[in-house]
Design a protein around this motif. Structure first.
Motif, PDB file in Angstrom:
ATOM      1  N   ALA A  30       1.021  -1.243  -0.074  1.00  0.00           N
ATOM      2  CA  ALA A  30      -0.064  -0.070   0.008  1.00  0.00           C
ATOM      3  C   ALA A  30       0.859   1.126  -0.007  1.00  0.00           C
ATOM      4  CB  ALA A  30      -0.947   0.035   1.245  1.00  0.00           C
ATOM      5  N   ARG A  31       2.014   1.186   0.686  1.00  0.00           N
ATOM      6  CA  ARG A  31       2.811   2.371   0.830  1.00  0.00           C
ATOM      7  C   ARG A  31       3.394   2.682  -0.494  1.00  0.00           C
ATOM      8  NH1 ARG A  31       6.285   2.131   6.537  1.00  0.00           N
ATOM      9  NH2 ARG A  31       4.481   2.397   7.963  1.00  0.00           N
ATOM     10  N   LEU A  32       3.864   1.398  -1.118  1.00  0.00           N
ATOM     11  CA  LEU A  32       4.419   1.990  -2.496  1.00  0.00           C
ATOM     12  C   LEU A  32       3.340   2.361  -3.625  1.00  0.00           C
ATOM     13  CD1 LEU A  32       6.606   1.628  -4.705  1.00  0.00           C
ATOM     14  CD2 LEU A  32       5.900  -0.797  -5.019  1.00  0.00           C
ATOM     15  N   ALA A  33       2.071   1.966  -3.497  1.00  0.00           N
ATOM     16  CA  ALA A  33       0.951   2.582  -4.091  1.00  0.00           C
ATOM     17  C   ALA A  33       0.606   3.944  -4.001  1.00  0.00           C
ATOM     18  CB  ALA A  33      -0.352   1.436  -3.835  1.00  0.00           C
ATOM     19  N   TYR A  34       0.817   4.532  -2.873  1.00  0.00           N
ATOM     20  CA  TYR A  34       0.533   5.823  -2.536  1.00  0.00           C
ATOM     21  C   TYR A  34       1.889   6.635  -3.105  1.00  0.00           C
ATOM     22  CZ  TYR A  34      -3.667   5.114   0.298  1.00  0.00           C
ATOM     23  OH  TYR A  34      -4.887   4.772   0.843  1.00  0.00           O
ATOM     24  N   GLU A  35       3.062   6.065  -2.904  1.00  0.00           N
ATOM     25  CA  GLU A  35       4.152   6.770  -3.382  1.00  0.00           C
ATOM     26  C   GLU A  35       4.233   6.879  -4.843  1.00  0.00           C
ATOM     27  OE1 GLU A  35       8.837   5.702  -4.171  1.00  0.00           O
ATOM     28  OE2 GLU A  35       7.861   4.682  -2.805  1.00  0.00           O
ATOM     29  N   LEU A  36       3.797   5.801  -5.663  1.00  0.00           N
ATOM     30  CA  LEU A  36       3.904   5.816  -7.041  1.00  0.00           C
ATOM     31  C   LEU A  36       2.787   6.826  -7.681  1.00  0.00           C
ATOM     32  CD1 LEU A  36       4.339   2.178  -7.929  1.00  0.00           C
ATOM     33  CD2 LEU A  36       6.134   4.132  -8.177  1.00  0.00           C
ATOM     34  N   ALA A  37       1.578   6.787  -6.817  1.00  0.00           N
ATOM     35  CA  ALA A  37       0.567   7.496  -7.341  1.00  0.00           C
ATOM     36  C   ALA A  37       1.023   9.220  -7.462  1.00  0.00           C
ATOM     37  CB  ALA A  37      -0.711   7.257  -6.715  1.00  0.00           C
ATOM     38  N   GLU A  38       1.689   9.353  -6.152  1.00  0.00           N
ATOM     39  CA  GLU A  38       2.138  10.775  -6.186  1.00  0.00           C
ATOM     40  C   GLU A  38       3.014  11.162  -7.112  1.00  0.00           C
ATOM     41  OE1 GLU A  38       3.774  13.575  -2.576  1.00  0.00           O
ATOM     42  OE2 GLU A  38       3.271  11.643  -2.044  1.00  0.00           O
ATOM     43  N   LEU A  39       3.962  10.317  -7.196  1.00  0.00           N
ATOM     44  CA  LEU A  39       4.961  10.748  -8.152  1.00  0.00           C
ATOM     45  C   LEU A  39       4.582  10.935  -9.727  1.00  0.00           C
ATOM     46  CD1 LEU A  39       8.015   8.296  -7.005  1.00  0.00           C
ATOM     47  CD2 LEU A  39       8.030  10.719  -6.831  1.00  0.00           C
ATOM     48  N   ASN A  40       3.578   9.965  -9.840  1.00  0.00           N
ATOM     49  CA  ASN A  40       2.959   9.747 -11.414  1.00  0.00           C
ATOM     50  C   ASN A  40       1.575  10.344 -11.621  1.00  0.00           C
ATOM     51  OD1 ASN A  40       3.225   9.163 -13.971  1.00  0.00           O
ATOM     52  ND2 ASN A  40       2.383   7.172 -13.664  1.00  0.00           N
ATOM     53  N   ALA A  41       1.439  11.596 -10.756  1.00  0.00           N
ATOM     54  CA  ALA A  41       0.017  12.072 -10.531  1.00  0.00           C
ATOM     55  C   ALA A  41      -0.937  12.402 -11.653  1.00  0.00           C
ATOM     56  CB  ALA A  41       0.064  13.305  -9.711  1.00  0.00           C
ATOM     57  N   GLY A  86       3.409   1.111 -23.834  1.00  0.00           N
ATOM     58  CA  GLY A  86       3.104   2.576 -23.322  1.00  0.00           C
ATOM     59  C   GLY A  86       3.398   2.552 -21.798  1.00  0.00           C
ATOM     60  N   CYS A  87       4.789   2.411 -21.793  1.00  0.00           N
ATOM     61  CA  CYS A  87       5.243   2.432 -20.166  1.00  0.00           C
ATOM     62  C   CYS A  87       5.886   3.761 -19.801  1.00  0.00           C
ATOM     63  CB  CYS A  87       6.305   1.522 -20.041  1.00  0.00           C
ATOM     64  SG  CYS A  87       8.225   2.123 -20.607  1.00  0.00           S
ATOM     65  N   ASN A  88       5.868   4.723 -20.447  1.00  0.00           N
ATOM     66  CA  ASN A  88       6.301   5.993 -19.996  1.00  0.00           C
ATOM     67  C   ASN A  88       7.841   5.980 -19.224  1.00  0.00           C
ATOM     68  OD1 ASN A  88       5.892   8.803 -18.356  1.00  0.00           O
ATOM     69  ND2 ASN A  88       5.522   9.062 -20.644  1.00  0.00           N
ATOM     70  N   ALA A  89       7.676   6.625 -18.214  1.00  0.00           N
ATOM     71  CA  ALA A  89       8.895   6.626 -17.141  1.00  0.00           C
ATOM     72  C   ALA A  89       9.110   5.428 -16.423  1.00  0.00           C
ATOM     73  CB  ALA A  89       9.007   7.627 -16.262  1.00  0.00           C
ATOM     74  N   GLY A  90       8.022   4.417 -16.533  1.00  0.00           N
ATOM     75  CA  GLY A  90       8.006   3.121 -15.843  1.00  0.00           C
ATOM     76  C   GLY A  90       7.575   3.008 -14.252  1.00  0.00           C
ATOM     77  N   TYR A  91       6.692   4.054 -13.950  1.00  0.00           N
ATOM     78  CA  TYR A  91       6.059   4.136 -12.540  1.00  0.00           C
ATOM     79  C   TYR A  91       5.241   2.921 -12.712  1.00  0.00           C
ATOM     80  CZ  TYR A  91       8.180   8.492 -11.765  1.00  0.00           C
ATOM     81  OH  TYR A  91       9.163   9.521 -11.669  1.00  0.00           O
ATOM     82  N   THR A  92       4.154   2.741 -13.476  1.00  0.00           N
ATOM     83  CA  THR A  92       3.512   1.453 -13.411  1.00  0.00           C
ATOM     84  C   THR A  92       4.103   0.279 -13.631  1.00  0.00           C
ATOM     85  OG1 THR A  92       2.757   1.821 -15.762  1.00  0.00           O
ATOM     86  CG2 THR A  92       1.241   2.877 -14.140  1.00  0.00           C
ATOM     87  N   SER A  93       5.214   0.294 -14.278  1.00  0.00           N
ATOM     88  CA  SER A  93       6.083  -0.685 -14.596  1.00  0.00           C
ATOM     89  C   SER A  93       6.514  -1.465 -13.402  1.00  0.00           C
ATOM     90  CB  SER A  93       7.074  -0.582 -15.686  1.00  0.00           C
ATOM     91  OG  SER A  93       6.651   0.091 -16.579  1.00  0.00           O
ATOM     92  N   VAL A  94       7.141  -0.432 -12.475  1.00  0.00           N
ATOM     93  CA  VAL A  94       7.774  -0.748 -11.235  1.00  0.00           C
ATOM     94  C   VAL A  94       6.248  -1.525 -10.298  1.00  0.00           C
ATOM     95  CG1 VAL A  94       8.266   0.225  -8.785  1.00  0.00           C
ATOM     96  CG2 VAL A  94       9.210   1.041 -11.133  1.00  0.00           C
ATOM     97  N   TRP A  95       5.247  -0.973 -10.629  1.00  0.00           N
ATOM     98  CA  TRP A  95       4.223  -1.604  -9.793  1.00  0.00           C
ATOM     99  C   TRP A  95       3.853  -3.113 -10.407  1.00  0.00           C
ATOM    100  CZ3 TRP A  95       1.689  -1.130  -5.349  1.00  0.00           C
ATOM    101  CH2 TRP A  95       0.500  -1.594  -5.148  1.00  0.00           C
ATOM    102  N   LEU A  96       3.794  -3.233 -11.712  1.00  0.00           N
ATOM    103  CA  LEU A  96       3.805  -4.412 -12.145  1.00  0.00           C
ATOM    104  C   LEU A  96       4.638  -5.484 -11.819  1.00  0.00           C
ATOM    105  CD1 LEU A  96       2.622  -3.523 -15.839  1.00  0.00           C
ATOM    106  CD2 LEU A  96       1.104  -4.377 -13.864  1.00  0.00           C
TER     107      LEU A  96
END
Length: 219
Positions: free
Chosen positions: A3-14, A45-55
């Motif tokens: 959960a913490r990573l989800a909030y972090e990635l969402a903030e970084l990739n708002a 379509g990965c862009n900078a890879g924030y969702t890629s990190v999540w996957l």
């Protein structure tokens, strides 16, 4: 789920993601991995890879032996077509170096990254895919993604499609990229496959479709 990573990635990739989107991706990917659907994982379509990190984090927990393959032009958006009303050419520019940094900073194994326009690179998709996240934004990009990914998707596999907006089923969804829905609806026209809509409390805009199993399983 971290959960913490989800909030972090969402903030970084708002501008491109939120917690609801990440939770949906975790649900989808974990469901096919727990069901032992064969194949690898792709993000088109990965862009900078924030969702890629999540996957990759989900894969590390459930199926570290699977390959994660990422596709992006790393040149921003291609020239828009008549249905592509929101993102101009060159928008959403990111680099493969940003993807690498995002993985290394979280001590994740590097995915295979394929750079270039989809019409030139999607031939490098894995032959067997269990999960695909399609985030091409434009009509032609999604059309190409479906044409190349769907035949490789294993029975029981799942596609999640970003920016699929059907206001008749989710009136809160963001409708800035209508070409995505048109490409999907045309691709699946005349079939039994239905792109389902993910509801959300925000303007979440996601569709998903399962590939049926031979016994008529989930779709």
């Amino acid at each position: 789920m971290d959960a913490r990573l989800a909030y972090e990635l969402a903030e970084l990739n708002a501008n491109m993601s939120d917690v609801e989107r990440l939770v949906t991706l975790h649900w989808g990917l974990s469901s096919v991995l727990r069901a032992n659907v064969a194949g690898d994982v792709v993000e088109v379509g990965c862009n900078a890879g924030y969702t890629s990190v999540w996957l990759a984090t989900t894969m590390r927990a459930l199926a570290p032996e699977r390959e994660l393959v990422l596709f992006d032009s790393f040149a921003g958006m291609p020239p828009p077509g008549e249905l592509d009303t929101h993102l101009p050419e060159g928008e959403c520019l990111a680099s493969a170096e940003q993807v690498e940094q995002n993985f290394r900073s979280r001590d994740l194994p590097m995915p295979r990254v394929v750079a270039g326009w989809f019409d030139e690179t999607l031939a490098e998709l894995p032959q067997r895919i269990c999960f695909g996240y399609l985030d091409g934004d434009h009509y032609r990009s999604i059309q190409l993604s479906l044409e190349q990914v769907w035949p490789r998707l294993e029975p029981g596999g799942l596609l999640v499609i970003d920016d699929y907006c059907d206001l008749s089923r989710n009136e809160r969804a963001w409708d800035g990229l209508p070409g995505v829905k048109k490409a999907c609806d045309e691709f699946f026209a005349g079939t039994d496959h239905v792109v389902e809509v993910v509801p959300g409390t925000s303007d979440l805009t996601l569709g998903y479709v399962y590939k049926p199993t031979s016994d008529g399983g989930p779709r």
